[in-house]
Design an enzyme around this catalytic site. Structure first.
Site, PDB file in Angstrom:
ATOM      1  CG  ASP A 288      -2.123   0.948   0.914  1.00 13.05           C
ATOM      2  OD1 ASP A 288      -3.163   0.456   0.427  1.00 13.05           O
ATOM      3  OD2 ASP A 288      -1.993   2.171   1.142  1.00 13.05           O
ATOM      4  CG  ASP A 315       2.796   3.970  -6.637  1.00 16.78           C
ATOM      5  OD1 ASP A 315       2.181   3.111  -7.309  1.00 16.78           O
ATOM      6  OD2 ASP A 315       2.643   5.188  -6.792  1.00 16.78           O
ATOM      7  CB  CYS A 387     -16.098  -0.505  -3.679  1.00 20.21           C
ATOM      8  SG  CYS A 387     -15.112   0.949  -3.252  1.00 20.21           S
TER       9      CYS A 387
END
Length: 454
Positions: A288, A315, A387
């Site tokens: 992350d 990254d 999402c």
């Protein structure tokens, strides 16, 4: 000794934190409730007031625009938020008498302001009570009417209608205004489903613990308070996770002994789910870009007693490091996205995002997909998920990727990995499936599975 804030005063503080400091509503709620000293009933009222007032902001402001002489934007922020809070109770909460809603709102105005402000608030709210019928709203099929009835930005309503048609768009909007249920994913390495269900029902005799029809390893829970406060959570028996989010690890379907990469992993829900499915055997690199979020991954890994996860601040676009190029059996890219599918949990998203943000996110997703593809070994799997329900970030993104990466192909076995309920109800879009919020009253999610040619 300072007097404790009431539920409504606490709700106002949270609404101001969200508006003025850009705080996330769910995090601000936890922070304020933890130190509030409020009982369970009042904590529930604060949650209802905060989520409901943010969700219905567009409709509330439309009404206030007809009741406040110079318009609500002419007011100080706290006065504007307090009026929204009072009006939300009058319009949407049947169990609170109008007299009590007006009285408590005016009382807070007296505490924070002067008699002129409390007089204004008293007059506006009483005027609404007298003229309530003037504000009856019925959808007539137009973007404007749907936006007002469900309280969403008109640009977002138009995008949903263009993508799914007016009927499905209305179902999506209505679902996103309903309260989310709690779902748990049982950790098979630490507990079995029957043990978890028994523990919860013994601790909370009135709780409904029901096996999920969406994911075999999960339960939906009602009436058990906060399951994160149950001892079973600290012991690693289960993780609180939305059912749609659980489907991502089912799509990856990693096997024991494999090398797996989770490219945007924080806070680690999908990472730990994959590690559990691997039987804690193999290697799982969880990256992350945000250093403070890497700590959340490590915290979840420790709580669930998993040993194969290596959390790294990185990254995805800066990978691979030495020896990592094309070395992973499975790569998951759960990409940063507009988040429309989780609006019921973070209602401020619909007011913070602009149409242009979709284009910016689309560029970032394209770069991340290209980077993720480099890490997949020949014959390996690449799963892309978001999402959101925005096609530009989902099926159009994947179609473009497959067009530019002829060494990848859509996996025809994707649907076989899901339950019959998911296969029957989810939309089949290109190389993936689109779960809409009203399908299972879970988050909106898109999931695509691709295979790298050997």
């Amino acid at each position: 000794m300072a007097q404790e804030r009431t539920a409504r005063e606490t709700a106002l503080e949270i609404l101001l934190a969200v508006e003025e400091r850009g705080a996330f509503s769910n995090l601000a709620l936890h922070e304020h409730l933890d130190r509030s000293g409020l009982d369970i009933r009042d904590r529930g009222l604060v949650t209802e007031l905060v989520y409901g007032t943010i969700q219905r902001q567009y409709t509330l402001d439309w009404i206030l625009g007809r009741l406040v002489k110079k318009g609500p934007d002419s007011l100080e922020r706290w006065v504007h938020q307090l009026l929204r809070l009072g009006l939300y109770q009058l319009r949407y909460l049947d169990k609170i008498p109008s007299r009590a809603a007006v009285h408590e709102t005016v009382r807070i105005a007296n505490l924070r302001g002067h008699r002129g402000i409390s007089g204004l608030i008293n007059g506006v709210l009483r005027s609404y009570v007298r003229r309530e019928r003037e504000f009856n709203l019925k959808p007539d099929g137009s973007v404007r009417s749907l936006a007002l009835v469900h309280s969403f930005p008109e640009w977002m309503v138009k995008r949903l209608i263009d993508s799914y048609g007016p009927g499905t768009a209305a179902d999506i909007l209505a679902s996103l205004n309903r309260r989310p249920h709690v779902s748990l994913r049982v950790n098979p390495l630490q507990a079995d489903p029957a043990r978890v269900a028994n523990a919860l029902t013994q601790s909370f005799p009135g709780a409904e613990v029901v096996p999920s029809e969406v994911v075999a390893q999960a339960f939906t829970v009602r009436g058990a308070g906060n399951p994160a406060l149950h001892p079973g959570f600290a012991r690693g028996w289960y993780t609180i996770q939305d059912e749609s989010s659980m489907l991502v690890a089912e799509a990856v379907d990693p096997q024991p002994g494999q090398r797996v990469l989770d490219g945007c992993a924080a806070p680690g829900g999908k990472t730990t789910h994959m590690a559990e499915r691997m039987g804690d055997e193999g290697f799982l690199l969880a990256c992350d870009v945000h250093p403070h979020k890497v700590g959340l991954i490590e915290e979840n890994v420790r709580r669930l007693s998993l040993s194969i996860v290596q959390a790294r601040e990185a990254d995805l676009r800066s990978l691979p490091e030495e020896g990592e190029d094309a070395s992973f059996d499975c790569v998951l890219l759960d990409a940063p996205c507009s988040g429309w599918g989780v609006i019921r949990r973070k209602p401020e998203i619909k007011w913070a995002r602009e149409a242009e943000a979709v284009e910016e996110l689309s560029r970032l997703q394209r770069e991340l997909l290209h980077a993720a593809a480099r890490m997949v070994k020949p014959g390996g799997i690449l799963v892309y998920s978001t999402c959101t329900m925005e096609p530009r970030e989902n099926e159009e993104q994947v179609d473009a990727f497959l067009g530019n990466h002829p060494d990848f192909t859509a996996d025809p076995t994707l649907l076989e990995r899901f339950s019959a309920k998911v296969r029957d109800q989810a939309l089949h879009r290109g190389a993936g499936i689109q779960i809409l919020p009203h399908h299972f009253e879970s988050d909106g999610f898109f999931i695509a599975r691709m295979v790298k040619k050997g």
